[in-house]
Write a protein that holds these residues in place. Sequence first.
Motif, PDB file in Angstrom:
ATOM      1  N   HIS A 117       0.873  -1.278   0.048  1.00 40.41           N
ATOM      2  CA  HIS A 117      -0.088  -0.089   0.021  1.00 40.41           C
ATOM      3  C   HIS A 117       0.904   1.230  -0.066  1.00 40.41           C
ATOM      4  O   HIS A 117       2.201   1.168   0.299  1.00 40.41           O
ATOM      5  CB  HIS A 117      -0.919  -0.043   1.372  1.00 40.41           C
ATOM      6  N   ASP A 119       0.791   5.118   1.885  1.00 41.61           N
ATOM      7  CA  ASP A 119      -0.236   5.445   3.181  1.00 41.61           C
ATOM      8  C   ASP A 119      -1.211   6.354   2.790  1.00 41.61           C
ATOM      9  O   ASP A 119      -1.147   7.467   2.013  1.00 41.61           O
ATOM     10  CB  ASP A 119       0.925   6.180   4.162  1.00 41.61           C
ATOM     11  N   HIS A 265       4.681   0.423   0.092  1.00 44.62           N
ATOM     12  CA  HIS A 265       5.501  -0.709   1.067  1.00 44.62           C
ATOM     13  C   HIS A 265       4.460  -1.614   1.470  1.00 44.62           C
ATOM     14  O   HIS A 265       3.373  -1.741   1.236  1.00 44.62           O
ATOM     15  CB  HIS A 265       5.908   0.309   2.085  1.00 44.62           C
ATOM     16  N   ARG A 282       5.092   6.352  13.430  1.00 48.67           N
ATOM     17  CA  ARG A 282       4.872   6.991  12.298  1.00 48.67           C
ATOM     18  C   ARG A 282       4.407   8.279  12.420  1.00 48.67           C
ATOM     19  O   ARG A 282       3.465   8.583  13.254  1.00 48.67           O
ATOM     20  CB  ARG A 282       4.261   6.173  11.294  1.00 48.67           C
TER      21      ARG A 282
HETATM   22 FE   LIG Z   1       2.078   2.026   5.592  1.00 46.40          FE
END
Ligand SMILES: [Fe+2]
Length: 315
Positions: A117, A119, A265, A282
Amino acid sequence: MPENQLTISRVAGRIGAEISGIDLAEPLEEHTVAAIRAALLEHKVVFFRAQRLDHGSQIAFARQFGELTHAHPHEDAPPEQFPQILTIDPDRYAQKYGEDFRQEYRKRQYSYFSGWHTDVTAAVNPPAGSILRAEAVPEFGGDTQWTNLAAAYEGLSAPLQRLAESLRAVHRFRIPAEEESKRAERVNANLLIAEHPVVRVHPETGERVLFVNPGFTDHIVGLSAVESRRVLDLFYEHLTRPEYTVRFRWRAGDVAFWDNRATAHLAPTDLDHLDVRRTLHRVTLIGDRPVGVDGRESELLAGRPFLADSAVVVS
Ligand SMILES: [Fe+2]
């Protein structure tokens, strides 16, 4: 730290570089920020080993590259005082959404590439970049992979490039209809849907980027369901080819910073059967609306842009 100690070493043929000789916990000189930004644009994902960031200094580091989003469109409980931090830890999801979460999650892994995917492409303005730091990682397993979507576009034959450039796709968070969970309720009460060009023009490099991903792309506009599935599968199979990817072995303290406009990723899928702890944090940089080769921008179909405030409507 003296400038001449900053070194940038490529780690794979088409994507990824390791940057060493830098302490991310300290404020950076303007030229160092510029050097990291240039490396990011060129290599798409850059890695910094053995850093000593905490929530506060991770946010401070990231802010040197742009404004930060809220943790996540569907995150209503980021760490206190750090609403930008999204903690990635399967145990935390199990706590929050129930013990059956892992089971439900596994069922959704319907194919070899379904974990790939980019983000939050369900948002009309997907994050420009993501910065992920490892707090705790297992001794083995749990690697993350990235793929270069500009290289993937370049690798398509000319007729397929033209086809891709002519298409637009709908992206959304998908919860299987049969899934009844707190997570499903939350996602369905806060629908987030956007239409993006299948090929976007990178706002800084001008590169053409194959901007679809199995995580969020729902269908291609104007095609039949069967056509859409087949065409997307073709693109997914192409963009996940090993030649466009890099694989990163985490150690505690490591930081990965990727250009979310030019990469997808793959979160690790080799730990579900192991009783190990893996905790990462994150933050994401606010992105702009993708623009197609024809100059047409992405369109918001549901929800609102992904910005600094929480998008969650608590029901
Ligand atoms: Fe991700």
